[in-house]
Write a protein that holds these residues in place. Structure first.
Motif, PDB file in Angstrom:
ATOM      1  N   GLY A 180      38.491  -1.784 -14.800  1.00  0.00           N
ATOM      2  CA  GLY A 180      38.551  -0.370 -15.144  1.00  0.00           C
ATOM      3  C   GLY A 180      37.199   0.286 -14.998  1.00  0.00           C
ATOM      4  O   GLY A 180      36.190  -0.378 -14.737  1.00  0.00           O
ATOM      5  N   ALA A 181      37.200   1.596 -15.157  1.00  0.00           N
ATOM      6  CA  ALA A 181      35.965   2.367 -15.032  1.00  0.00           C
ATOM      7  C   ALA A 181      35.943   3.474 -16.069  1.00  0.00           C
ATOM      8  O   ALA A 181      36.992   3.991 -16.479  1.00  0.00           O
ATOM      9  CB  ALA A 181      35.843   2.960 -13.628  1.00  0.00           C
ATOM     10  N   VAL A 182      34.753   3.830 -16.500  1.00  0.00           N
ATOM     11  CA  VAL A 182      34.540   4.989 -17.360  1.00  0.00           C
ATOM     12  C   VAL A 182      33.379   5.781 -16.781  1.00  0.00           C
ATOM     13  O   VAL A 182      32.471   5.219 -16.150  1.00  0.00           O
ATOM     14  CB  VAL A 182      34.223   4.592 -18.822  1.00  0.00           C
ATOM     15  N   GLY A 183      33.401   7.085 -16.962  1.00  0.00           N
ATOM     16  CA  GLY A 183      32.334   7.906 -16.425  1.00  0.00           C
ATOM     17  C   GLY A 183      32.495   9.347 -16.832  1.00  0.00           C
ATOM     18  O   GLY A 183      33.281   9.683 -17.736  1.00  0.00           O
ATOM     19  N   SER A 184      31.781  10.216 -16.148  1.00  0.00           N
ATOM     20  CA  SER A 184      31.857  11.641 -16.452  1.00  0.00           C
ATOM     21  C   SER A 184      31.507  12.453 -15.221  1.00  0.00           C
ATOM     22  O   SER A 184      30.760  12.009 -14.344  1.00  0.00           O
ATOM     23  CB  SER A 184      30.910  12.001 -17.595  1.00  0.00           C
ATOM     24  N   ARG A 196      30.916  18.468  -8.400  1.00  0.00           N
ATOM     25  CA  ARG A 196      30.456  17.864  -9.634  1.00  0.00           C
ATOM     26  C   ARG A 196      29.704  16.563  -9.365  1.00  0.00           C
ATOM     27  O   ARG A 196      30.056  15.817  -8.448  1.00  0.00           O
ATOM     28  CB  ARG A 196      31.634  17.597 -10.583  1.00  0.00           C
ATOM     29  N   LEU A 197      28.696  16.320 -10.159  1.00  0.00           N
ATOM     30  CA  LEU A 197      28.031  15.032 -10.174  1.00  0.00           C
ATOM     31  C   LEU A 197      28.971  14.023 -10.825  1.00  0.00           C
ATOM     32  O   LEU A 197      29.609  14.324 -11.836  1.00  0.00           O
ATOM     33  CB  LEU A 197      26.727  15.126 -10.973  1.00  0.00           C
ATOM     34  N   ASP A 198      29.087  12.849 -10.246  1.00  0.00           N
ATOM     35  CA  ASP A 198      29.967  11.805 -10.771  1.00  0.00           C
ATOM     36  C   ASP A 198      29.115  10.597 -11.140  1.00  0.00           C
ATOM     37  O   ASP A 198      28.506   9.963 -10.272  1.00  0.00           O
ATOM     38  CB  ASP A 198      31.011  11.428  -9.721  1.00  0.00           C
ATOM     39  N   LEU A 199      29.053  10.295 -12.420  1.00  0.00           N
ATOM     40  CA  LEU A 199      28.227   9.197 -12.931  1.00  0.00           C
ATOM     41  C   LEU A 199      29.107   8.270 -13.753  1.00  0.00           C
ATOM     42  O   LEU A 199      29.817   8.725 -14.662  1.00  0.00           O
ATOM     43  CB  LEU A 199      27.103   9.754 -13.806  1.00  0.00           C
ATOM     44  N   GLY A 200      29.096   6.958 -13.430  1.00  0.00           N
ATOM     45  CA  GLY A 200      29.965   6.061 -14.176  1.00  0.00           C
ATOM     46  C   GLY A 200      29.675   4.589 -13.922  1.00  0.00           C
ATOM     47  O   GLY A 200      28.719   4.223 -13.238  1.00  0.00           O
ATOM     48  N   TYR A 240      27.487   3.579 -10.556  1.00  0.00           N
ATOM     49  CA  TYR A 240      27.516   4.464  -9.403  1.00  0.00           C
ATOM     50  C   TYR A 240      27.096   5.887  -9.748  1.00  0.00           C
ATOM     51  O   TYR A 240      27.244   6.363 -10.879  1.00  0.00           O
ATOM     52  CB  TYR A 240      28.902   4.470  -8.750  1.00  0.00           C
ATOM     53  N   LEU A 241      26.545   6.547  -8.743  1.00  0.00           N
ATOM     54  CA  LEU A 241      26.119   7.948  -8.842  1.00  0.00           C
ATOM     55  C   LEU A 241      26.502   8.640  -7.563  1.00  0.00           C
ATOM     56  O   LEU A 241      26.171   8.165  -6.458  1.00  0.00           O
ATOM     57  CB  LEU A 241      24.597   8.017  -9.056  1.00  0.00           C
ATOM     58  N   GLY A 242      27.218   9.757  -7.676  1.00  0.00           N
ATOM     59  CA  GLY A 242      27.667  10.451  -6.482  1.00  0.00           C
ATOM     60  C   GLY A 242      28.156  11.838  -6.796  1.00  0.00           C
ATOM     61  O   GLY A 242      27.776  12.449  -7.793  1.00  0.00           O
ATOM     62  N   VAL A 243      29.023  12.354  -5.915  1.00  0.00           N
ATOM     63  CA  VAL A 243      29.575  13.691  -6.090  1.00  0.00           C
ATOM     64  C   VAL A 243      31.092  13.652  -5.947  1.00  0.00           C
ATOM     65  O   VAL A 243      31.645  12.782  -5.275  1.00  0.00           O
ATOM     66  CB  VAL A 243      28.986  14.687  -5.071  1.00  0.00           C
ATOM     67  N   ASN A 244      31.741  14.604  -6.608  1.00  0.00           N
ATOM     68  CA  ASN A 244      33.175  14.805  -6.505  1.00  0.00           C
ATOM     69  C   ASN A 244      33.412  16.232  -5.990  1.00  0.00           C
ATOM     70  O   ASN A 244      32.837  17.180  -6.525  1.00  0.00           O
ATOM     71  CB  ASN A 244      33.837  14.627  -7.878  1.00  0.00           C
ATOM     72  N   VAL A 245      34.211  16.347  -4.929  1.00  0.00           N
ATOM     73  CA  VAL A 245      34.468  17.651  -4.311  1.00  0.00           C
ATOM     74  C   VAL A 245      35.974  17.867  -4.213  1.00  0.00           C
ATOM     75  O   VAL A 245      36.699  16.995  -3.710  1.00  0.00           O
ATOM     76  CB  VAL A 245      33.847  17.733  -2.901  1.00  0.00           C
TER      77      VAL A 245
END
Length: 248
Positions: A180-184, A196-200, A240-245
């Motif tokens: 599983g994963a958790v993030g914001s 949005r910045l995606d960090l998790g 991980y660190l990325g973007v959500n579009v």
């Protein structure tokens, strides 16, 4: 308590908490055209990540951190777009080596580079639940699928970087993966298609994987014998660190 149990319980708790938080949200808040209050998924969205893996358990005793990239697609399953289906693809490399070797029969006048890389490709999917939407939007995801562990060696001229003329797959194994994963999500750009910045962090468990380590590769090279893979549990956390579009 083991790392696996803790990670799975943490994911379950996060899902439960997000579900409780999501309950009292008014529907009209989700229908706002303001980018801060629109769900990050929209009807469908794309994400791209830079990733660092941290091995756990026996895998940590045999390997180091890995580095790579990932991408995902996500589609809404409910009217408020808070329950989504997410599919992830990632590639990380956890071991690399380069050795300078002479080409046989040239008296050492021609030098070659022997490169060996060990990689993991993971393809996983599952439901993702969003928390309250806004500038900061937490989420939790349950994932299942498979991973491929493989090691490949290539030979190239010492002045012909990235143009190998021979290669061999030293080890390859496809195994089931789950976790599983958790993030914001953190809003970076408002508008019709918010960014949005995606960090998790994502935890994946592999119960019985066959893979090569840097030590096993070195031992085989030094002894000029076939390489022998390690076999066992191979669990790791991916940060991980990325973007959500929003795509549509």
């Amino acid at each position: 308590m083991s790392t696996v149990s803790f990670s799975l319980r943490a994911t379950a708790v996060a899902v439960a908490v997000l579900g409780a938080m999501m309950g009292p949200l008014p529907v009209h808040a989700q229908d706002s055209r303001d980018g801060a209050s629109r769900p990050p998924s929209g009807k469908g969205s794309l994400g791209f990540h830079l990733q660092v893996t941290e091995p756990k358990g026996d895998f940590a005793a045999n390997t180091n951190n890995g580095f790579g990239v990932g991408a995902y697609v996500m589609g809404a399953l409910d009217r408020n777009k808070l329950l989504n289906f997410r599919g992830d693809l990632s590639l990380v490399s956890y071991a690399n080596s380069r050795r300078r070797i002479p080409l046989s029969g040239t008296g050492g006048l021609i030098q070659l580079d022997l490169r060996t890389t060990s990689n993991i490709v993971s393809v996983v999917a599952g439901p993702q639940l969003l928390g309250p939407t806004g500038t900061f939007t937490p989420y939790a995801t349950a994932l299942g699928g498979f991973s491929v562990f493989w090691t490949e060696s290539t030979v190239e001229g010492s002045q012909n970087t990235n143009t190998p003329f021979a290669s061999t797959t030293n080890s390859s194994d496809a195994v089931w993966a789950y976790g599983g994963a958790v993030g914001s999500y953190v809003l970076l750009h408002r508008g019709t298609n918010p960014v949005r910045l995606d960090l998790g962090a994502r935890f994946l468990r592999h119960d019985d994987a066959r893979y090569l380590t840097a030590d096993r590769v070195r031992q085989a090279y030094d002894a000029n014998t076939p390489v022998v893979p390690v076999r066992g549990r191979a669990d790791f956390i991916t940060y991980y660190l990325g973007v959500n579009v929003i795509a549509f």
